[in-house]
Design a protein around this motif. Structure first.
Motif, PDB file in Angstrom:
ATOM      1  N   ARG A   1       0.873  -1.303   0.040  1.00  0.00           N
ATOM      2  CA  ARG A   1       0.043   0.015   0.115  1.00  0.00           C
ATOM      3  C   ARG A   1       0.874   1.377  -0.005  1.00  0.00           C
ATOM      4  NH1 ARG A   1      -1.630   2.851   4.069  1.00  0.00           N
ATOM      5  NH2 ARG A   1      -0.995   1.528   5.665  1.00  0.00           N
ATOM      6  N   ILE A   2       2.047   1.359   0.785  1.00  0.00           N
ATOM      7  CA  ILE A   2       2.821   2.192   0.856  1.00  0.00           C
ATOM      8  C   ILE A   2       3.673   2.508  -0.668  1.00  0.00           C
ATOM      9  CG2 ILE A   2       4.999   3.025   1.707  1.00  0.00           C
ATOM     10  CD1 ILE A   2       3.707   2.176   4.577  1.00  0.00           C
TER      11      ILE A   2
ATOM     12  N   ALA B   1      -0.533  16.062  -2.816  1.00  0.00           N
ATOM     13  CA  ALA B   1      -1.483  15.210  -1.820  1.00  0.00           C
ATOM     14  C   ALA B   1      -2.843  15.041  -2.797  1.00  0.00           C
ATOM     15  CB  ALA B   1      -1.617  15.804  -0.602  1.00  0.00           C
TER      16      ALA B   1
ATOM     17  N   VAL C   1      -3.280  11.060  -1.332  1.00  0.00           N
ATOM     18  CA  VAL C   1      -2.558  10.840  -0.368  1.00  0.00           C
ATOM     19  C   VAL C   1      -2.475  12.063   0.674  1.00  0.00           C
ATOM     20  CG1 VAL C   1      -1.052   9.302  -1.460  1.00  0.00           C
ATOM     21  CG2 VAL C   1      -0.302  11.567  -0.964  1.00  0.00           C
ATOM     22  N   SER C   2      -2.059  11.658   2.024  1.00  0.00           N
ATOM     23  CA  SER C   2      -2.376  12.796   2.920  1.00  0.00           C
ATOM     24  C   SER C   2      -0.736  13.644   2.990  1.00  0.00           C
ATOM     25  CB  SER C   2      -2.397  12.447   4.423  1.00  0.00           C
ATOM     26  OG  SER C   2      -1.124  11.544   4.861  1.00  0.00           O
TER      27      SER C   2
ATOM     28  N   PHE D   1       1.580  11.951   4.888  1.00  0.00           N
ATOM     29  CA  PHE D   1       2.454  11.011   4.207  1.00  0.00           C
ATOM     30  C   PHE D   1       3.754  11.615   3.341  1.00  0.00           C
ATOM     31  CE2 PHE D   1       3.074   8.242   0.611  1.00  0.00           C
ATOM     32  CZ  PHE D   1       3.492   7.014   0.932  1.00  0.00           C
TER      33      PHE D   1
ATOM     34  N   ALA E   1       0.975   4.152  -2.879  1.00  0.00           N
ATOM     35  CA  ALA E   1       0.932   5.533  -2.275  1.00  0.00           C
ATOM     36  C   ALA E   1       2.051   6.424  -2.906  1.00  0.00           C
ATOM     37  CB  ALA E   1       0.793   5.858  -0.969  1.00  0.00           C
ATOM     38  N   GLU E   2       3.414   5.987  -2.868  1.00  0.00           N
ATOM     39  CA  GLU E   2       4.736   6.422  -3.131  1.00  0.00           C
ATOM     40  C   GLU E   2       4.473   6.776  -4.596  1.00  0.00           C
ATOM     41  OE1 GLU E   2       7.621   4.187  -1.281  1.00  0.00           O
ATOM     42  OE2 GLU E   2       7.710   5.605   0.362  1.00  0.00           O
TER      43      GLU E   2
ATOM     44  N   ARG F   1       1.944   6.740  -6.583  1.00  0.00           N
ATOM     45  CA  ARG F   1       0.919   8.005  -7.173  1.00  0.00           C
ATOM     46  C   ARG F   1       1.453   9.180  -6.836  1.00  0.00           C
ATOM     47  NH1 ARG F   1      -2.430   4.802  -4.037  1.00  0.00           N
ATOM     48  NH2 ARG F   1      -2.815   6.543  -2.526  1.00  0.00           N
ATOM     49  N   ALA F   2       2.305   9.429  -5.925  1.00  0.00           N
ATOM     50  CA  ALA F   2       2.516  10.599  -5.356  1.00  0.00           C
ATOM     51  C   ALA F   2       3.991  11.162  -6.461  1.00  0.00           C
ATOM     52  CB  ALA F   2       3.353  10.713  -3.997  1.00  0.00           C
TER      53      ALA F   2
ATOM     54  N   SER G   1       7.770  11.028   4.259  1.00  0.00           N
ATOM     55  CA  SER G   1       8.648  10.207   3.137  1.00  0.00           C
ATOM     56  C   SER G   1       9.732  11.434   2.802  1.00  0.00           C
ATOM     57  CB  SER G   1       7.642   9.717   2.145  1.00  0.00           C
ATOM     58  OG  SER G   1       8.553   9.286   0.924  1.00  0.00           O
TER      59      SER G   1
END
Length: 135
Positions: free
Chosen positions: A15-16, A43, A48-49, A52, A19-20, A22-23, A56
């Motif tokens: 999941r992380i 974000a 993502v928040s 987050f 998300a990374e 996508r960011a 990172s």
């Protein structure tokens, strides 16, 4: 606190990673299209928040490197060599206005960055306080 089972740890890591990814994709798209880059914009685009992104290190560094204020394109004053009938007074006032706009943009950029940092620190402190209150 007992450790999570391996399958849950793997799911969390996956999941992380998603998300990374996508960011990073959102950041690249913002840069490619010339849109303003900020933690909030990345974000929002990546779903993502901001927390987050702040936590990172790699993403935070990339966003800070590309950070631009909203509307950072400076106004272009008219070129007096084009034979424009604009008077010298209007050209001088336009140049002064452009300088003031640039100064305001720089101040807003500085304040936004300070606000983003403060919000990240505030969130971190709230979380730390929450952990202490439950003990």
């Amino acid at each position: 606190m007992t450790p999570l089972p391996e399958h849950l740890q793997q799911a969390s890591r996956a999941r992380i990673r998603r998300a990374e990814k996508r960011a990073r994709t959102a950041l690249a798209e913002l840069v490619r299209t010339g849109k303003p880059v900020s933690f909030t914009a990345v974000a929002r685009e990546a779903a993502v928040s901001t927390d987050f992104l702040y936590h990172s290190p790699e993403l935070r560094h990339q966003i800070e490197r590309h950070h631009t204020p909203a509307g950072s394109t400076p106004a272009v004053p008219a070129d007096p060599r084009r034979g424009s009938p604009t008077s010298a007074a209007v050209r001088a006032l336009s140049a002064r206005l452009t300088r003031q706009q640039q100064a305001h943009h720089e101040e807003v950029t500085r304040l936004r960055k300070a606000l983003e940092v403060a919000q990240g620190e505030n969130l971190d402190l709230r979380r730390r306080l929450g952990r202490h209150e439950t003990d």
